[in-house]
Design a protein around this motif. Structure first.
Motif, PDB file in Angstrom:
ATOM      1  N   ALA A   1      19.477 -46.207 -96.181  1.00 38.57           N
ATOM      2  CA  ALA A   1      18.640 -46.647 -95.074  1.00 38.57           C
ATOM      3  C   ALA A   1      17.359 -47.225 -95.628  1.00 38.57           C
ATOM      4  O   ALA A   1      16.991 -46.970 -96.769  1.00 38.57           O
ATOM      5  N   PHE A   2      16.710 -48.009 -94.788  1.00 43.29           N
ATOM      6  CA  PHE A   2      15.418 -48.559 -95.184  1.00 43.29           C
ATOM      7  C   PHE A   2      14.341 -47.974 -94.295  1.00 43.29           C
ATOM      8  O   PHE A   2      14.538 -47.804 -93.092  1.00 43.29           O
ATOM      9  N   VAL A   3      13.214 -47.726 -94.937  1.00 44.96           N
ATOM     10  CA  VAL A   3      12.083 -47.233 -94.154  1.00 44.96           C
ATOM     11  C   VAL A   3      11.470 -48.422 -93.427  1.00 44.96           C
ATOM     12  O   VAL A   3      11.187 -49.447 -94.041  1.00 44.96           O
ATOM     13  N   ILE A   4      11.318 -48.326 -92.129  1.00 40.26           N
ATOM     14  CA  ILE A   4      10.701 -49.443 -91.414  1.00 40.26           C
ATOM     15  C   ILE A   4       9.346 -49.089 -90.806  1.00 40.26           C
ATOM     16  O   ILE A   4       8.585 -49.947 -90.429  1.00 40.26           O
ATOM     17  N   ARG A   5       9.056 -47.809 -90.744  1.00 40.38           N
ATOM     18  CA  ARG A   5       7.773 -47.426 -90.173  1.00 40.38           C
ATOM     19  C   ARG A   5       7.382 -46.096 -90.765  1.00 40.38           C
ATOM     20  O   ARG A   5       8.251 -45.267 -91.053  1.00 40.38           O
ATOM     21  N   THR A   6       6.127 -45.875 -90.974  1.00 41.75           N
ATOM     22  CA  THR A   6       5.702 -44.559 -91.436  1.00 41.75           C
ATOM     23  C   THR A   6       4.793 -43.930 -90.393  1.00 41.75           C
ATOM     24  O   THR A   6       3.975 -44.618 -89.776  1.00 41.75           O
ATOM     25  N   PHE A   7       4.969 -42.647 -90.218  1.00 46.38           N
ATOM     26  CA  PHE A   7       4.120 -41.903 -89.303  1.00 46.38           C
ATOM     27  C   PHE A   7       3.430 -40.808 -90.099  1.00 46.38           C
ATOM     28  O   PHE A   7       3.798 -40.536 -91.250  1.00 46.38           O
ATOM     29  N   ARG A   8       2.474 -40.183 -89.483  1.00 46.49           N
ATOM     30  CA  ARG A   8       1.812 -39.061 -90.134  1.00 46.49           C
ATOM     31  C   ARG A   8       2.816 -37.963 -90.488  1.00 46.49           C
ATOM     32  O   ARG A   8       2.718 -37.344 -91.532  1.00 46.49           O
ATOM     33  N   ASN A   9       3.766 -37.769 -89.627  1.00 44.96           N
ATOM     34  CA  ASN A   9       4.690 -36.665 -89.858  1.00 44.96           C
ATOM     35  C   ASN A   9       6.138 -37.108 -89.916  1.00 44.96           C
ATOM     36  O   ASN A   9       7.030 -36.389 -89.549  1.00 44.96           O
ATOM     37  N   GLY A  10       6.356 -38.335 -90.349  1.00 44.57           N
ATOM     38  CA  GLY A  10       7.742 -38.753 -90.451  1.00 44.57           C
ATOM     39  C   GLY A  10       7.876 -40.210 -90.812  1.00 44.57           C
ATOM     40  O   GLY A  10       6.872 -40.912 -91.004  1.00 44.57           O
ATOM     41  N   VAL A  11       9.110 -40.655 -90.921  1.00 40.13           N
ATOM     42  CA  VAL A  11       9.355 -42.065 -91.172  1.00 40.13           C
ATOM     43  C   VAL A  11      10.441 -42.564 -90.234  1.00 40.13           C
ATOM     44  O   VAL A  11      11.342 -41.822 -89.861  1.00 40.13           O
ATOM     45  N   GLY A  12      10.292 -43.825 -89.849  1.00 38.72           N
ATOM     46  CA  GLY A  12      11.348 -44.454 -89.076  1.00 38.72           C
ATOM     47  C   GLY A  12      12.255 -45.177 -90.049  1.00 38.72           C
ATOM     48  O   GLY A  12      11.773 -45.861 -90.950  1.00 38.72           O
ATOM     49  N   VAL A  13      13.543 -45.006 -89.923  1.00 39.71           N
ATOM     50  CA  VAL A  13      14.451 -45.651 -90.866  1.00 39.71           C
ATOM     51  C   VAL A  13      15.465 -46.487 -90.113  1.00 39.71           C
ATOM     52  O   VAL A  13      15.740 -46.249 -88.940  1.00 39.71           O
ATOM     53  N   PHE A  14      16.022 -47.458 -90.830  1.00 38.25           N
ATOM     54  CA  PHE A  14      17.047 -48.299 -90.251  1.00 38.25           C
ATOM     55  C   PHE A  14      18.283 -48.232 -91.138  1.00 38.25           C
ATOM     56  O   PHE A  14      18.216 -48.510 -92.339  1.00 38.25           O
ATOM     57  N   VAL A  15      19.378 -47.827 -90.560  1.00 33.93           N
ATOM     58  CA  VAL A  15      20.615 -47.750 -91.323  1.00 33.93           C
ATOM     59  C   VAL A  15      21.381 -49.036 -91.052  1.00 33.93           C
ATOM     60  O   VAL A  15      21.977 -49.206 -89.990  1.00 33.93           O
ATOM     61  N   SER A  16      21.341 -49.949 -92.012  1.00 31.95           N
ATOM     62  CA  SER A  16      21.863 -51.285 -91.719  1.00 31.95           C
ATOM     63  C   SER A  16      23.380 -51.244 -91.555  1.00 31.95           C
ATOM     64  O   SER A  16      23.940 -52.024 -90.801  1.00 31.95           O
ATOM     65  N   LYS A  17      24.018 -50.350 -92.253  1.00 35.67           N
ATOM     66  CA  LYS A  17      25.477 -50.334 -92.174  1.00 35.67           C
ATOM     67  C   LYS A  17      25.946 -49.946 -90.767  1.00 35.67           C
ATOM     68  O   LYS A  17      26.986 -50.400 -90.303  1.00 35.67           O
ATOM     69  N   LEU A  18      25.167 -49.094 -90.113  1.00 35.56           N
ATOM     70  CA  LEU A  18      25.556 -48.657 -88.773  1.00 35.56           C
ATOM     71  C   LEU A  18      24.769 -49.373 -87.686  1.00 35.56           C
ATOM     72  O   LEU A  18      25.038 -49.228 -86.507  1.00 35.56           O
ATOM     73  N   GLY A  19      23.772 -50.131 -88.121  1.00 35.44           N
ATOM     74  CA  GLY A  19      22.970 -50.840 -87.140  1.00 35.44           C
ATOM     75  C   GLY A  19      22.173 -49.915 -86.248  1.00 35.44           C
ATOM     76  O   GLY A  19      21.896 -50.234 -85.101  1.00 35.44           O
ATOM     77  N   ILE A  20      21.827 -48.739 -86.722  1.00 36.07           N
ATOM     78  CA  ILE A  20      21.032 -47.856 -85.860  1.00 36.07           C
ATOM     79  C   ILE A  20      19.703 -47.516 -86.520  1.00 36.07           C
ATOM     80  O   ILE A  20      19.566 -47.535 -87.738  1.00 36.07           O
ATOM     81  N   GLU A  21      18.792 -47.241 -85.649  1.00 35.15           N
ATOM     82  CA  GLU A  21      17.488 -46.811 -86.104  1.00 35.15           C
ATOM     83  C   GLU A  21      17.402 -45.309 -85.950  1.00 35.15           C
ATOM     84  O   GLU A  21      18.032 -44.741 -85.062  1.00 35.15           O
ATOM     85  N   GLY A  22      16.653 -44.675 -86.778  1.00 38.31           N
ATOM     86  CA  GLY A  22      16.520 -43.230 -86.629  1.00 38.31           C
ATOM     87  C   GLY A  22      15.147 -42.783 -87.059  1.00 38.31           C
ATOM     88  O   GLY A  22      14.327 -43.578 -87.544  1.00 38.31           O
TER      89      GLY A  22
END
Lengths: 334, 1001
Positions: free
Chosen positions: B916-937
């Motif tokens: 997955a790729f990190v697309i956003r950082t938060f104080r207490n977490g990261v937003g990731v994008f799993v390109s193979k599944l096309g979902i964000e998490g």
């Protein structure tokens, strides 16, 4: 009116009759008698106030007589930069060509203009201005349009016009409005700085406190509204028709044609006893001495007084008839 | 002969006969309106067999009323007042609520005055067959008409009118049923006044009218348990004031009166806009307003002040020094508010409340303190709501909020319903069916949100089915995105050709009774084929190409002639306009047009004659347009290929038939067209598209997910569709400059890219030139990471997110220099090529048909306002359809993941891990994008980490040393699907595996 052409013989016959002792008029009235006046208010339900007045109409077949319809329409007006606050009054008199079949259209326009000028100048005078024509100070106000339509003229048009105007204005209800505005809460401005700004000055020079109201709403859309402030003040007029030393009232067209000059006095009664002269006008070509004029004005005062009290009584009666009585009658029918 | 007499009514009756009122017009004028009223004695009471009133009533009220209610054993009729309809419409609409109802004209008029949507529901209700409702025109019957008393406010007047009518009914019933000698007198049914206003009830009782409150009435009904849930929260309060109601403290500031709001907005001191909740942080929302570049930020519960996603709110902006930046933390309402008790939440005084507010204020103060001033946004608070956008929401019952889970328990419980959408707050509702509703998807409507209550209050509407059952999930998806999915009605199906699927193009000549061949070109011999995705049933386009003797190439695009079947302004047309578009879900398709048209008569199937609308170009071998013409035609497709088949055929050197050659010809043109488009600055955008493999058509269990593959032939079709759309757009704009239906894509404001530019600069040292679409395309092309081929796609996806969405518009409504399509770099564009599944295309077909003089243009398409109105709906439906489609994919991805996880477990492997790729950082977490599944998490850490907002990095303690993670870093995540224990909401949970294992964090 003056343009009704009658022959010299007729003229002198009428004058002789008026000057005779006891005076004789064609319809048997004495000098200071009025013909029958009929008045109905609220005849135009879509206006804000209206009156239908006729003088000398034949009670049996409804023919003849001077017939005037007056109606008041209120319009919302945005106030421009320089215009005065608190509303305006605009009067307009129009004459139906059928009332003056002998006049050319140019002459009819002139007549309308003359009548309009007299009425407008008198009624829009600041001393009579009602105080409740303002909607939002400096932003919006009511424009009061008073329209009078002469549908028939059988003499004494001025008295009739003023009476009809008074009745329509008496009947006028101003829709209740509530101005809406947005006041930003104090806490925001005061909390932001520790500088001690004097906050609650009530000085009249303080123009910062201009109300921010920009719009208004109608709180109760069914209500006709409140009456025009100072409706007792609206003036009554009396036309004194002058023949030599005597004067007579409520002239018919022929009588008007046979007297050389007329004096119109308009009185406003703040209290029932002491009238203020709102307007005075000399119509016709004859001269009038100051002394005679003084006497005439005094005479006029007593005439307007009776006219004022009977008109007021009639108007109150009309109000009663249209509201309470009608409701009672409605209650009974069930 | 009926004698007609017209009696002039004396003016003295004006009070009774005339109703006068004032109206303020939009321009601020005050108009006096006069209504004449004629009172009559023959307004029927509507009761069956009434000897006074006329008897020929189609559906009268039953003679003895309804005797099912235990309080009124002698039978009764129900006469509800206005507020009952305003507040309890769901109750009245329920099919279990069946007493005979007398609906007064006064009530109808008041409802209309107060709420138009409710008025429409009421109107529909009066027509429905399972209700027994009689409309009594009480203002026109002489006995029941009333006149307003002096100084009576309208509300009191109406209440009095309703009481008078109720009393009249009761006397009317007793008068028309005199005792008959020798027979036992049966007791008369009563007319029961239903009102929530206690004062009104008191007055009614005083005058001898039976009255009841809604709750009391419903409690006496036989299905009370089910019906009581439908009672809007409104009703419960007045009768049985809850224990602490008086001592309740207001949690939210009051709203300003609506008139003040409007005045403030007019004066420019307040701002009006749609409220958007933040899906990451339930304590934050924003309102985009025209006055500011950035949306107004609302921080904290008090400032959001009871706004719900989609409401039109009015916002007051704080002074600039109090402006804040959006928080950089993920705040989940379930985590923060876990312990809130549904029974008494809302009381600030209690422990829970305190705990919650402490937690919330910590969350709020923790963030945004050390933010660079550049990120500050206008910040404000909601001071009023202009329009609520409340609808029914799909929810789950939160099982921790239940006090008793015994299915036999029928006591009323106050529970929380958690909406599926993260943008919505929890809804509190009272229900007796709580234990049964657990593990179900249910529909809940919000009734109100008091200043004293932390949560909005709502009521249960209906259950959709078990959680994770496909039917329930699918229906909830459609409901959530407001997709109209009911089957087509009879009136609509009646608009189809009477021959049904037997319909064929009639032979040319005298047998052509309907004159279908008139001015149609016969293109049956042209070698036309269609290329579509596999399994496509609604084929709306087909292509052909051939060499001309002069060396140029003739290319044609043939589009299904839908406008031949869908005529303007008939029921089918209105329905299609309302649906706007076909909605594609993974396992289902909600059609815009009845399937007879979509998949048969209009579908350009091979080997059958079909009506088409053709656009035919003469192109030079370099793909320069020499000429274009449009014509209605009849075609006979020679083949229907999938992208793959067409590709194989084209690439097979052994095939030299006409069909294959024409595909090659088309392909060579398409490559040149694309090159030209790219040179003009068109963007090559990317969106995460995945394909769901379904096991079989029947079970539709997903087994795997893969990314969609793009072939040369995809591009072939796309290029020709673009060409057709652009050519048609030019033509209709020329012919109908005021009302042409066009599509545009506005250039995005530069500020939208600021953040992406900043991230790219700081993490990768790359720059993005956003000055024009061409510059952006060029700079996107050089955004590559040699080690990471997927990086470019990622940047493209993120750039796409920064852009505005394309929209339909009417050419006369906007300035001509804003017609452009930013993404396609075309000056003008429209949609012409998919009339089966998009309504805008149908309109374009009609306009083009008029432009070539084939049919006159329907009057509605000459009206700018009408076109605007239709396109507004289409735009909205289009957006919703996209979201529904995406949500459907997400749901199936979730199912597939679950299946994969189970398989992995069977094989003894640990669990699903993906890059997955990190697309956003938060104080207490990261937003990731799993390109193979096309979902964000979202990966959240419980422990605090070092967060560097300036450089978009986050430092987490690793096994040996701290690890720094920044945006665009590749990580490996473990993906599990877990059911939220409380709400039964399926949730994709991601945890970091590499570079650090975050499960301990």
């Amino acid at each position: 009116m003056a343009s009704t052409s009658i022959s010299k013989a007729e003229k002198s016959y009428i004058q002789a009759g008026l000057l005779a002792n006891p005076p004789r008029r064609a319809d048997g009235r004495s000098l200071h008698d009025f013909r029958v006046i009929s008045l109905e208010t609220g005849f135009a339900p879509l206006s804000n106030g209206s009156a239908h007045l006729s003088i000398g109409r034949n009670p049996h077949n409804g023919s003849g007589g001077t017939d005037i319809m007056a109606s008041v329409k209120l319009e919302v007006e945005s106030i421009e930069e320089d215009a005065s606050d608190g509303g305006r009054i605009v009067c307009n008199v129009s004459c139906s060509p059928s009332a003056y079949p002998h006049l050319t259209s140019g002459a009819l326009d002139d007549l309308q203009y003359d009548l309009t000028t007299v009425l407008h100048q008198t009624l829009s005078h600041p001393s009579l201005h009602p105080k409740n024509l303002s909607i939002i100070p400096r932003k919006k106000s009511w424009l009061l349009n008073l329209d009078l339509l002469v549908t028939a003229d059988a003499g004494n048009i001025y008295d009739a016009l003023f009476m009809a105007a008074r009745a329509a204005l008496w009947d006028t209800k101003v829709p209740r409005t509530r101005s809406v505005e947005y006041k930003s809460p104090k806490s925001l401005s005061s909390a932001s700085g520790d500088m001690d700004v004097d906050q609650d000055t009530t000085s009249g020079f303080d123009t910062r406190k201009v109300a921010h109201a920009t719009d208004f709403e109608l709180p109760d859309y069914w209500d006709e509204g409140e009456i025009l402030e100072g409706r007792e003040r609206w003036p009554v007029a009396i036309t004194l028709n002058l023949v030599k030393t005597i004067h007579f009232l409520d002239a018919t067209l022929q009588e008007e044609a046979s007297c050389a000059s007329r004096l119109l006095v308009v009185h406003s009664y703040e209290s029932p006893t002491s009238p203020t002269v709102q307007s005075m006008r000399m119509l016709g070509s004859e001269e009038l001495s100051i002394l005679h004029l003084k006497n005439l004005i005094k005479e006029a005062e007593s005439h307007t007084n009776t006219m004022f009290s009977s008109l007021t009584a009639k108007l109150e009666d009309e109000d009663f008839r249209r509201n309470q009585k009608a409701r009672e009658r409605f209650g009974k029918r069930r | 002969m009926v004698e007609i007499t017209i009696r002039k009514r004396p003016r003295t009756e004006a009070v009774i006969t005339q109703r006068k009122f004032f109206k303020k017009t939009a321009r601020g004028k005050v108009v006096k309106v006069l209504r004449e009223r004629y009172l009559r004695d023959d307004v029927a009471c509507g009761i069956q067999g009434c000897r006074e009133c006329s008897t020929e009533i189609p559906e009268p009220l039953p003679f003895s009323g309804s005797s099912e209610h235990q309080l009124y054993p002698n039978g009764h009729y129900l006469l509800p007042d206005t507020n009952v309809f305003l507040a309890q419409m769901d109750l009245i609409e329920s099919s279990l609520f069946t007493p005979p109802i007398i609906l007064l004209q006064t009530v109808i008029e008041e409802v209309r005055h107060r709420s138009l949507p409710l008025y429409n529901r009421l109107k529909a209700l009066t027509k429905s067959e399972d209700k027994s409702i009689w409309i009594f025109y009480n203002e026109y019957r002489s006995e029941t008409a009333i006149v307003r008393e002096e100084n009576e406010i309208p509300n009191d007047r109406n209440d009095r009118g309703i009481r008078v009518a109720t009393a009249w009914y009761n006397t009317h019933i007793s008068l028309t049923r005199p005792p008959i000698r020798g027979q036992k007198q049966t007791p008369h049914p009563t007319v029961v006044l239903m009102t929530e206003d206690a004062a009104n009830r008191e007055k009614a009782e005083k005058s001898g009218v039976t009255s009841s409150s809604v709750r009391k009435y419903v409690e006496g009904m036989k299905d009370a348990n089910l019906l009581l849930d439908l009672l809007a929260a409104d009703g419960s309060q007045e009768i049985e004031p809850t224990k602490a109601a008086s001592g309740r403290q207001a949690l939210y500031p009051d709203y300003l009166p609506i008139s003040t709001l409007l005045a403030g907005v007019k004066a420019g001191e307040l701002h009006q806009g749609h409220f958007n909740a933040n899906q990451y942080n339930y304590l934050e929302g924003s309102v985009p307003v025209p006055a500011f570049d950035k949306p107004i930020l609302l921080v904290g519960r008090e400032n959001m002040n009871r706004a719900v996603q989609g409401d039109i709110v009015v916002v007051e902006v704080f002074p600039e020094k109090e402006w804040k930046a959006p928080a950089d933390e993920v705040v989940d309402q379930e985590a923060t508010l876990k312990n809130d008790d549904a029974e008494d939440s809302g009381e600030e005084g209690d422990e829970n409340g305190e705990e919650v507010s402490v937690k919330e204020s910590r969350v709020l103060s923790g963030s945004s303190s050390q933010k660079p001033p550049s990120e500050r946004q206008p910040t404000g608070r909601v001071v009023g709501v202009v329009k609520r956008n409340w609808r029914a929401y799909v929810c789950h019952i939160d099982n921790t909020s239940l006090t008793s889970t015994l299915t036999t328990s029928l006591s009323t419980q106050t529970v929380f319903a958690t909406p599926v959408s993260r943008l919505l707050p929890r809804i509190r509702l009272r229900t007796r069916q709580a234990p049964i509703l657990l593990n179900q998807k249910i529909l809940v409507t919000i009734d109100r949100w008091d200043a004293t209550s932390r949560y909005p209050e709502g009521h249960f509407v209906r259950a959709l089915g078990r959680v994770e059952s496909k039917e329930a999930e699918q229906e909830s998806l459609l409901l959530e995105f407001e997709v109209p999915y009911r089957p087509f009605g009879k009136a609509i199906l009646d608009c189809l050709p009477p021959e049904g699927d037997q319909w064929v193009v009639p032979p040319k000549g005298e047998f052509d009774v309907q004159n279908i061949w008139r001015e149609r070109e016969d293109l049956r011999d042209v070698i036309v084929c269609s290329i579509d995705p596999p399994g496509c049933q609604d084929i709306d386009d087909a292509l052909h190409a051939k060499l001309l003797p002069n060396g140029n190439i003739e290319a044609g695009v043939h589009i299904a002639d839908v406008s031949h079947f869908v005529l303007p302004d008939n029921p089918m047309d209105s329905e299609a306009a309302a649906r706007g578009t076909t909605v594609y879900l993974v396992d289902n398709r909600i059609d815009m047009l009845p399937s007879l048209l979509g998949t048969n008569l209009c579908s350009l199937r091979p080997f059958v004659e079909r009506l088409a609308f053709s656009s035919i170009w003469e192109l030079t071998p370099d793909a320069e347009i020499v000429s274009v013409r449009f014509t209605k035609s009849v075609i006979k497709s020679k083949a229907a290929f999938t992208y793959e088949e067409a590709q194989i055929r084209k690439d097979d050197p052994n095939l030299q038939d006409d069909l294959t050659n024409s595909i090659r010809l088309l392909n060579s043109l398409a490559i040149k067209l694309k090159a030209k488009r790219m040179a003009a600055g068109a963007l090559n955008l990317a969106s995460p598209e995945v394909k769901i493999h379904l096991d079989s058509a029947e079970s539709s269990d997903p087994i795997d997910v893969e990314q969609k593959e793009l072939r040369e032939t995809n591009s072939l079709v796309e290029e020709f569709m673009l060409l057709a759309n652009i050519s048609v757009a030019k033509k209709i704009e020329e012919s109908f400059p005021q009302t042409a239906v066009l599509r545009r894509h506005l250039p995005p404001p530069k500020t939208n890219f600021e953040k992406l530019q900043d991230i790219l600069r700081k993490t990768k040292g790359l720059s993005l030139d956003v000055s024009s679409s061409g510059a952006l395309a060029a700079s996107l092309d050089i955004c590559v990471d040699a080690n990471e081929p997927a990086f470019n796609t990622l940047v493209r996806i993120m750039a796409t997110r920064c852009m505005l969405s394309a929209e339909y518009f009417s050419s006369g409504s906007v300035a001509k220099n804003t017609f452009g399509h930013y993404g396609l770099a075309s000056k003008i564009y429209t949609h012409f090529t998919s009339p089966i599944r998009r309504y805008a295309d149908v309109l374009v077909h009609r306009q083009l048909s008029a432009a070539i003089g084939f049919t006159p243009l329907h009057a509605t398409l000459h009206s700018k306002s009408h076109v605007e109105r239709v396109l507004d709906v289409v735009n909205r439906r289009h957006r919703m359809a996209q979201m529904a489609g995406r949500a459907s994919v997400e749901f199936y991805v979730g199912l597939a993941l679950k299946a994969r996880g189970e398989q992995a477990k069977v094989r003894g492997e640990a669990d699903v891990k993906e890059e997955a790729f990190v697309i956003r950082t938060f104080r207490n977490g990261v937003g990731v994008f799993v390109s193979k599944l096309g979902i964000e998490g979202l990966v959240t850490f419980k422990r605090d980490t070092q967060f560097d907002a300036e450089n978009y990095t986050i430092t987490v303690p690793g096994a040996k040393k701290d690890v720094k993670i920044s945006v665009f870093d590749k990580v490996i995540v473990r993906i599990e699907v877990e059911k939220d224990k409380n709400t039964q909401r399926g949730k994709v949970k991601m945890t970091l595996v590499e570079p650090v294992d975050s499960s301990a964090l």
